[in-house]
Design a protein around this motif. Structure first.
Motif, short mmCIF file in Angstrom:
data_model
loop_
_atom_site.label_atom_id
_atom_site.label_comp_id
_atom_site.label_asym_id
_atom_site.label_seq_id
_atom_site.Cartn_x
_atom_site.Cartn_y
_atom_site.Cartn_z
N GLN A 1 0.84 -1.21 0.00
CA GLN A 1 0.00 0.00 0.00
C GLN A 1 0.87 1.26 0.00
O GLN A 1 0.62 2.20 -0.75
CB GLN A 1 -0.91 0.02 1.24
CG GLN A 1 -2.13 -0.86 1.16
CD GLN A 1 -2.83 -1.02 2.52
OE1 GLN A 1 -2.60 -0.23 3.44
NE2 GLN A 1 -3.67 -2.03 2.63
N GLN A 2 1.89 1.25 0.83
CA GLN A 2 2.77 2.42 0.94
C GLN A 2 3.55 2.62 -0.36
O GLN A 2 3.75 3.74 -0.82
CB GLN A 2 3.74 2.25 2.12
CG GLN A 2 3.06 2.31 3.48
CD GLN A 2 4.00 1.99 4.63
OE1 GLN A 2 5.06 1.38 4.43
NE2 GLN A 2 3.64 2.40 5.83
N PHE A 3 4.01 1.51 -0.94
CA PHE A 3 4.76 1.56 -2.20
C PHE A 3 3.88 2.16 -3.30
O PHE A 3 4.31 3.05 -4.05
CB PHE A 3 5.21 0.15 -2.57
CG PHE A 3 6.01 0.03 -3.83
CD1 PHE A 3 5.40 -0.35 -5.02
CD2 PHE A 3 7.37 0.28 -3.85
CE1 PHE A 3 6.14 -0.48 -6.19
CE2 PHE A 3 8.12 0.16 -5.01
CZ PHE A 3 7.49 -0.22 -6.18
N ASN A 4 2.66 1.66 -3.40
CA ASN A 4 1.75 2.17 -4.44
C ASN A 4 1.38 3.61 -4.19
O ASN A 4 1.26 4.42 -5.12
CB ASN A 4 0.49 1.29 -4.50
CG ASN A 4 0.77 -0.07 -5.08
OD1 ASN A 4 1.78 -0.29 -5.75
ND2 ASN A 4 -0.12 -1.02 -4.83
N ALA A 5 1.19 3.96 -2.92
CA ALA A 5 0.80 5.34 -2.58
C ALA A 5 1.90 6.33 -2.93
O ALA A 5 1.62 7.50 -3.23
CB ALA A 5 0.47 5.43 -1.08
#
Lengths: 408, 276
Positions: free
Chosen positions: A61-65
């Motif tokens: 999630q953090q990577f995509n965000a």
């Protein structure tokens, strides 16, 4: 009626993952890269699977965000290994051959990771696992298999032995007890060897291996008491029944207990005040005891995302996923061969401190934590105090040792 | 004691209705999870704990009864295969329900502080709760014996166990009898689960973990025999306890070695009846 019954049975134990994937592993122009996650969502280790997955999900999630890699986002698909080596390999084959996934992550099970690691090498799939089996990366290691978080049996047993040697040098008679599975037996064996190295006059007065599904621990507790040891070494897949059934005997107050498994810090939160083994030494990743900015951020993000504080295995899954994603950024590519190269020499900051990969066994080196169990009245639960971060660098096998192990 | 409760319930059900209830472990699991909910609703003192145990057992008794009336009653005449399939389906349903309501993670039922201590028996510390469980096991065994051997209902039950067709021909209401036996068996399973909960951790696979041991007890004691369940449960407990002390390498398989020997020498169990 009969057909519906047969339909029910036919549907039982369905194994196929129905997740759809948009791209294979080597596409650099696609918008989504599918990464597989195979863990034990059911079976004896099913208690960890779903919660572990949350750690990996947060990292993704953090990577995509943050924009992903040059616009490429990660899609995480999961499959249930059902605490079965054969099922884990089946699911991995499905992901590789049917879904064309080139990056796969795995969880705790020591038997699964070794078999999956071999398949990874055969199919040139980048495979990461945080299983406890040291031979996954040492004897049976290969260039495509990675253990980014070195929370294996050796790290935990060596940490326990080092702690015992430093803090309890007068305790010479040890009783060893663990769950009867791969990690349990390895943990005991390694602890025995290490203690003999540190203290040649140490004695092991008894050893018990408790079945994974045992409900009655009284015979084992009785066996311990009969031997009158100075100290106990324990390594559990799930130590809660042991702590609960040992509580009426006040075992942790009578005999020093030193834990060689990372679940200890998690389990304290499940025990009532009278059940908490005050004075025992337990290990793991205590979220409340690591004071740095990265951990504070991680703990807050995890709580926001999932409504609870992270447990040790959440850290492992998060750091495993984070390592894979950072390797992609380092390689500036989603090509498996390039990512593999980048991952083998990766250094990154994690919530528990700096992590550095050893390229000769593709294993990350990070601290481990041990502490003394106490009852925290404010938090209204058991917690570790006097937490000691253990530097695990000296526990890691050297390049020569790894090479010798793989030759034998 | 838990093995005795579950095995006696399973044996009673089989003895009368010739139904091998594979979902018996699921009833045990459901009671354990219910006791988690009740104890976390504020049952922190001893009487609250007792009420939680009782409520869990009674609810599971109801669930088992409903299962018998709505599901099993329709497949009694269809044969063992269908009964096995149906009870397996119930296993899956209960597991899904447990995961939906309580989640897949570990849960723990707290024991009241008063019970979480030990008593010296001939100088040996014995957990207080364990002594209560032993006493309760004796009470349950005596009550079951009185019920089965000193009541009209028990007479009907023994008659149906001996010859179902003749009992039905003599006017015994088979449906009502099966339902009441299932009710009792479910109550015993529920009681076993609720009492075991404070000593273990709860997870959705705990039904499978216990049912294998229960089958071993029932096979050793004899399907349909209450005395067999009691003796076999005691035997299994002793084998496990002494196996750990005397034969640690064999302790895992000792019970199943004994089961295999019994099956070879007396396939109908130590106290079961040889099928004609």
């Amino acid at each position: 009626m009969s057909l519906s019954l047969l339909g029910t049975v036919a549907g039982c134990g369905s194994t196929a993952s129905s997740a759809k994937t948009n791209t294979g592993g080597s596409a650099s122009s696609g918008k989504t890269l599918t990464v597989g996650y195979i863990d034990d969502f059911t079976g004896p280790l099913g208690i960890y699977g779903k919660q572990d997955f949350n750690g990996a999900k947060l990292a993704v999630q953090q990577f995509n965000a943050s924009g992903g890699l040059n616009g490429t986002k990660i899609k995480l698909v999961s499959a249930d290994a059902k605490t079965s080596q054969s099922e884990a390999v089946t699911q991995m084959r499905n992901m590789i051959y049917n879904q064309h996934i080139k990056f796969i992550m795995n969880g705790l099970d020591s038997a699964e990771c070794v078999a999956m690691g071999k398949l990874a090498a055969q199919t040139k799939t980048v495979f990461t696992s945080f299983c406890g089996a040291d031979n996954f990366v040492v004897k049976d290691g290969n260039p495509w298999s990675f253990r980014i978080v070195n929370m294996g049996a050796k790290t935990q047993s060596y940490s326990a032995a080092a702690y015992a040697h430093q803090h309890f040098p007068n305790k010479k008679r040890w009783y060893l007890i663990a769950n009867d599975y791969s990690f349990g037996r390895q943990a005991v064996s390694i602890f025995e060897q290490r203690m003999k190295q540190l203290e040649p006059d140490v004695q092991f007065v008894g050893t018990s291996y408790v079945p994974l599904n045992a409900t009655d621990y009284t015979p084992y507790i009785t066996a311990i008491l009969q031997k009158h040891p100075d100290a106990i070494f324990d390594a559990w897949a799930n130590g809660i029944p042991f702590w609960k059934q040992a509580a009426p005997y006040h075992l942790s107050q009578k005999i020093q207990i030193v834990g060689g498994y990372w679940g200890g810090t998690n389990e304290l939160a499940f025990l009532s005040k009278s059940e908490v083994p005050v004075g025992a030494i337990v290990g793991g990743i205590p979220w409340y005891g690591i004071h740095n900015k990265a951990n504070t951020t991680f703990v807050n993000d995890f709580k926001s995302a999932f409504g609870k504080y992270p447990q040790s295995s959440n850290y492992f899954a998060y750091m495993s996923a984070e390592g894979l994603l950072q390797a992609m950024k380092k390689a500036n590519s989603t090509d498996p061969a390039k990512v593999r190269q980048a991952l083998s020499t990766l250094t990154m900051n994690t919530p528990i401190g700096k992590l550095t990969m050893d390229p000769w066994d593709n294993q990350g080196v990070a601290p481990y934590f041990l502490g003394v169990v106490s009852w925290d009245a404010k938090a209204n639960q058991g917690r570790d105090i006097n937490i000691v971060p253990v530097n695990t660098t000296s526990f890691m096998p050297t390049k020569a040792q790894v090479a010798a192990s793989r030759k034998s | 004691m838990f093995l005795f409760l579950l095995a006696s319930g399973l044996s009673l059900i089989f003895g009368v209705s010739r139904t091998l209830n594979l979902a018996h472990g699921s009833l045990y699991m459901l009671a354990a999870y219910l006791s988690f909910t009740f104890t976390h609703m504020g049952a922190h003192n001893l009487w609250g704990f007792v009420a939680a145990i009782a409520a869990s057992a009674v609810i599971v008794m109801g669930v088992g009864t409903v299962m018998e009336v709505t599901v099993l009653r329709r497949v009694y005449e269809s044969g063992e295969l269908y009964i096995a399939l149906v009870t397996y389906a119930v296993i899956l349903l209960v597991e899904s329900l447990v995961k939906y309501v309580w989640g897949s993670g570990l849960l723990s039922v707290p024991l009241p502080d008063f019970l979480n201590n030990n008593v010296l028996v001939f100088g040996v510390p014995v957990p207080r709760y364990n002594l209560i469980l032993i006493a309760l096991g004796i009470v349950v065994a005596v009550c079951l014996w009185r019920l089965i051997y000193h009541t009209r209902w028990g007479l009907n039950l023994r008659a149906a166990a001996m010859d179902r067709e003749m009992a039905a021909a003599l006017g015994l209401n088979e449906k009502r009898l099966f339902t009441t036996v299932f009710l009792l068996g479910s109550l015993l399973a529920g009681l076993g689960g609720a009492l075991a909960a404070p000593l273990i951790s709860l997870d959705p696979s705990m039904d499978a973990n216990i049912i294998i041991q229960v089958f071993a007890v029932v096979v050793i004691g004899g399907l349909g025999s209450l005395v067999g369940s009691l003796v076999a449960a005691l035997l299994v407990g002793i084998l496990e306890a002494f196996g750990v002390l005397a034969f640690p390498g064999l302790s895992l398989s000792l019970v199943f070695i004994v089961m295999a020997v019994v099956l070879i020498v007396r396939p109908w169990g130590l106290f079961g009846r040889e099928e004609a």
